[in-house]
Write a protein that holds these residues in place. Structure first.
Motif, PDB file in Angstrom:
ATOM      1  N   SER A 102     -38.417  -5.764 -34.752  1.00  0.00           N
ATOM      2  CA  SER A 102     -37.331  -6.719 -35.001  1.00  0.00           C
ATOM      3  C   SER A 102     -36.203  -6.110 -35.841  1.00  0.00           C
ATOM      4  O   SER A 102     -35.113  -6.674 -35.908  1.00  0.00           O
ATOM      5  CB  SER A 102     -37.879  -7.967 -35.700  1.00  0.00           C
ATOM      6  OG  SER A 102     -38.397  -7.635 -36.979  1.00  0.00           O
ATOM      7  N   LYS A 103     -36.436  -4.965 -36.462  1.00  0.00           N
ATOM      8  CA  LYS A 103     -35.399  -4.334 -37.292  1.00  0.00           C
ATOM      9  C   LYS A 103     -34.413  -3.509 -36.459  1.00  0.00           C
ATOM     10  O   LYS A 103     -33.441  -3.001 -36.994  1.00  0.00           O
ATOM     11  CB  LYS A 103     -36.056  -3.449 -38.347  1.00  0.00           C
ATOM     12  CG  LYS A 103     -36.775  -2.240 -37.780  1.00  0.00           C
ATOM     13  CD  LYS A 103     -37.512  -1.440 -38.855  1.00  0.00           C
ATOM     14  CE  LYS A 103     -38.760  -2.160 -39.308  1.00  0.00           C
ATOM     15  NZ  LYS A 103     -39.619  -1.296 -40.163  1.00  0.00           N
ATOM     16  N   PHE A 104     -34.662  -3.399 -35.134  1.00  0.00           N
ATOM     17  CA  PHE A 104     -33.812  -2.568 -34.281  1.00  0.00           C
ATOM     18  C   PHE A 104     -32.962  -3.434 -33.359  1.00  0.00           C
ATOM     19  O   PHE A 104     -33.298  -4.572 -33.060  1.00  0.00           O
ATOM     20  CB  PHE A 104     -34.670  -1.605 -33.454  1.00  0.00           C
ATOM     21  CG  PHE A 104     -35.524  -0.695 -34.286  1.00  0.00           C
ATOM     22  CD1 PHE A 104     -34.967   0.397 -34.937  1.00  0.00           C
ATOM     23  CD2 PHE A 104     -36.870  -0.942 -34.449  1.00  0.00           C
ATOM     24  CE1 PHE A 104     -35.746   1.236 -35.714  1.00  0.00           C
ATOM     25  CE2 PHE A 104     -37.664  -0.122 -35.231  1.00  0.00           C
ATOM     26  CZ  PHE A 104     -37.100   0.977 -35.868  1.00  0.00           C
ATOM     27  N   ASP A 105     -31.847  -2.852 -32.893  1.00  0.00           N
ATOM     28  CA  ASP A 105     -30.980  -3.528 -31.933  1.00  0.00           C
ATOM     29  C   ASP A 105     -31.455  -3.305 -30.499  1.00  0.00           C
ATOM     30  O   ASP A 105     -31.341  -4.194 -29.657  1.00  0.00           O
ATOM     31  CB  ASP A 105     -29.541  -3.014 -32.057  1.00  0.00           C
ATOM     32  CG  ASP A 105     -28.978  -3.203 -33.450  1.00  0.00           C
ATOM     33  OD1 ASP A 105     -29.053  -4.328 -33.962  1.00  0.00           O
ATOM     34  OD2 ASP A 105     -28.479  -2.219 -34.036  1.00  0.00           O
ATOM     35  N   VAL A 106     -31.947  -2.105 -30.250  1.00  0.00           N
ATOM     36  CA  VAL A 106     -32.407  -1.734 -28.907  1.00  0.00           C
ATOM     37  C   VAL A 106     -33.750  -1.025 -29.028  1.00  0.00           C
ATOM     38  O   VAL A 106     -33.914  -0.139 -29.878  1.00  0.00           O
ATOM     39  CB  VAL A 106     -31.406  -0.791 -28.198  1.00  0.00           C
ATOM     40  CG1 VAL A 106     -31.899  -0.450 -26.793  1.00  0.00           C
ATOM     41  CG2 VAL A 106     -30.022  -1.411 -28.131  1.00  0.00           C
ATOM     42  N   VAL A 107     -34.684  -1.421 -28.182  1.00  0.00           N
ATOM     43  CA  VAL A 107     -35.990  -0.764 -28.115  1.00  0.00           C
ATOM     44  C   VAL A 107     -36.157  -0.220 -26.705  1.00  0.00           C
ATOM     45  O   VAL A 107     -35.921  -0.935 -25.723  1.00  0.00           O
ATOM     46  CB  VAL A 107     -37.127  -1.752 -28.449  1.00  0.00           C
ATOM     47  CG1 VAL A 107     -38.489  -1.085 -28.246  1.00  0.00           C
ATOM     48  CG2 VAL A 107     -36.980  -2.262 -29.872  1.00  0.00           C
ATOM     49  N   VAL A 108     -36.532   1.057 -26.609  1.00  0.00           N
ATOM     50  CA  VAL A 108     -36.714   1.701 -25.308  1.00  0.00           C
ATOM     51  C   VAL A 108     -38.170   2.152 -25.212  1.00  0.00           C
ATOM     52  O   VAL A 108     -38.657   2.886 -26.083  1.00  0.00           O
ATOM     53  CB  VAL A 108     -35.783   2.916 -25.135  1.00  0.00           C
ATOM     54  CG1 VAL A 108     -35.893   3.471 -23.719  1.00  0.00           C
ATOM     55  CG2 VAL A 108     -34.336   2.532 -25.439  1.00  0.00           C
ATOM     56  N   GLY A 109     -38.849   1.726 -24.154  1.00  0.00           N
ATOM     57  CA  GLY A 109     -40.251   2.095 -24.018  1.00  0.00           C
ATOM     58  C   GLY A 109     -40.656   2.276 -22.574  1.00  0.00           C
ATOM     59  O   GLY A 109     -40.098   1.636 -21.672  1.00  0.00           O
ATOM     60  N   ALA A 110     -41.625   3.147 -22.342  1.00  0.00           N
ATOM     61  CA  ALA A 110     -42.217   3.273 -21.010  1.00  0.00           C
ATOM     62  C   ALA A 110     -43.167   2.101 -20.799  1.00  0.00           C
ATOM     63  O   ALA A 110     -43.724   1.554 -21.751  1.00  0.00           O
ATOM     64  CB  ALA A 110     -42.957   4.609 -20.883  1.00  0.00           C
ATOM     65  N   ILE A 111     -43.365   1.737 -19.546  1.00  0.00           N
ATOM     66  CA  ILE A 111     -44.134   0.530 -19.239  1.00  0.00           C
ATOM     67  C   ILE A 111     -45.552   0.593 -19.794  1.00  0.00           C
ATOM     68  O   ILE A 111     -46.093  -0.416 -20.256  1.00  0.00           O
ATOM     69  CB  ILE A 111     -44.155   0.287 -17.705  1.00  0.00           C
ATOM     70  CG1 ILE A 111     -44.771  -1.073 -17.391  1.00  0.00           C
ATOM     71  CG2 ILE A 111     -44.861   1.415 -16.977  1.00  0.00           C
ATOM     72  CD1 ILE A 111     -43.998  -2.251 -17.905  1.00  0.00           C
ATOM     73  N   ASN A 112     -46.170   1.775 -19.792  1.00  0.00           N
ATOM     74  CA  ASN A 112     -47.553   1.863 -20.271  1.00  0.00           C
ATOM     75  C   ASN A 112     -47.662   1.779 -21.786  1.00  0.00           C
ATOM     76  O   ASN A 112     -48.760   1.773 -22.330  1.00  0.00           O
ATOM     77  CB  ASN A 112     -48.229   3.136 -19.754  1.00  0.00           C
ATOM     78  CG  ASN A 112     -47.501   4.388 -20.177  1.00  0.00           C
ATOM     79  OD1 ASN A 112     -46.455   4.321 -20.825  1.00  0.00           O
ATOM     80  ND2 ASN A 112     -48.038   5.536 -19.816  1.00  0.00           N
ATOM     81  N   SER A 113     -46.531   1.690 -22.485  1.00  0.00           N
ATOM     82  CA  SER A 113     -46.551   1.540 -23.940  1.00  0.00           C
ATOM     83  C   SER A 113     -46.268   0.111 -24.387  1.00  0.00           C
ATOM     84  O   SER A 113     -46.595  -0.253 -25.515  1.00  0.00           O
ATOM     85  CB  SER A 113     -45.514   2.469 -24.591  1.00  0.00           C
ATOM     86  OG  SER A 113     -45.821   3.817 -24.350  1.00  0.00           O
ATOM     87  N   VAL A 114     -45.652  -0.707 -23.513  1.00  0.00           N
ATOM     88  CA  VAL A 114     -45.184  -2.024 -23.958  1.00  0.00           C
ATOM     89  C   VAL A 114     -45.698  -3.194 -23.131  1.00  0.00           C
ATOM     90  O   VAL A 114     -45.479  -4.347 -23.510  1.00  0.00           O
ATOM     91  CB  VAL A 114     -43.634  -2.070 -23.978  1.00  0.00           C
ATOM     92  CG1 VAL A 114     -43.087  -1.042 -24.964  1.00  0.00           C
ATOM     93  CG2 VAL A 114     -43.047  -1.855 -22.587  1.00  0.00           C
ATOM     94  N   SER A 115     -46.359  -2.948 -22.028  1.00  0.00           N
ATOM     95  CA  SER A 115     -46.753  -4.069 -21.170  1.00  0.00           C
ATOM     96  C   SER A 115     -48.104  -4.660 -21.570  1.00  0.00           C
ATOM     97  O   SER A 115     -49.116  -3.952 -21.611  1.00  0.00           O
ATOM     98  CB  SER A 115     -46.836  -3.638 -19.710  1.00  0.00           C
ATOM     99  OG  SER A 115     -47.367  -4.695 -18.927  1.00  0.00           O
TER     100      SER A 115
END
Length: 225
Positions: A102-115
């Motif tokens: 929540s402290k970031f404006d943009v979060v970039v992740g690969a699907i196997n890290s965030v799904s």
């Protein structure tokens, strides 16, 4: 790029809960459109999902500097004002790890890290992101991609792909709001010279061996260029 942005804006004025699908060939500037979509929709916090670590790193780097967008005059203001971008390098294993984003404006992740389609990844807070941007969205019909999209029902969701149709006929959920065809991209000289090179599969070999044949043929073309 401008056409895609206008189409995205129009879509979310009229249909806020339906994902927008943007079809743009590789090399036509999808990353720039992704970044500008966040500004256009006045996103507070955006999640960008990629199919691979290499693409994840490239997108995170471009959004961290915004140098391309500033260089072409798409963004004004103080060059020191940059979004806080976080690249997710490992799987999210707890609600606390989600909350830390929540402290970031943009979060970039690969699907196997965030799904949360993976059992080890917990469900995220539903209001953590107000914008979800999916790169290579033809993967989105898969279970793990769908599981992520469904966890943010109130977020604007924009799916980017060069190939909106899958060979398994599974549906990519959403409405195609903009489609820039490869034929037009070729006419506009976005691509160089394109030539079809056939690689015949061997029915006696397995898929891995036939993939290897394609890789070798691609290497041969690359070395000849």
């Amino acid at each position: 790029q401008v056409g895609a942005l206008h189409a995205i804006a129009q879509h979310f004025v009229l249909s806020r809960n339906d994902p927008a699908i943007v079809v743009m060939p590789t090399g036509s500037g999808k990353t720039a459109v992704m970044a500008l979509t966040a500004f256009l929709l006045k996103s507070e916090r955006a999640l960008i999902v990629t199919p691979s670590r290499i693409v994840r790193g490239q997108i995170a780097e471009q959004l961290s500097s915004l140098s391309l967008l500033r260089g072409i005059g798409a963004l004004k203001g103080n060059p020191a004002d940059k979004p806080q971008v976080h690249e997710v390098l490992s799987q999210i294993r707890s609600t606390e790890m989600w909350n830390d984003l929540s402290k970031f404006d943009v979060v970039v992740g690969a699907i196997n890290s965030v799904s949360p389609g993976y059992e080890i990844i917990p469900d995220p807070p539903a209001d953590l992101f107000d914008l979800i941007l999916i790169d290579e969205a033809h993967h989105s019909a898969a279970k793990t991609w769908n599981a992520l999209l469904e966890k943010f029902p109130n977020a604007a969701r924009v799916l980017f792909t060069a190939t909106p149709f899958r060979r398994d006929s599974k549906e990519i959920k959403g409405s195609i709001v903009f489609s820039y065809p490869a034929k037009m991209a070729l006419e506009d000289r976005i691509f160089g010279s394109i030539e079809y090179v056939a690689v015949d599969p061997d029915p006696q070999e397995n898929q891995i061996e036939n993939d290897r044949r394609i890789a070798i043929a691609a290497e041969d073309v690359f070395r000849q260029d």
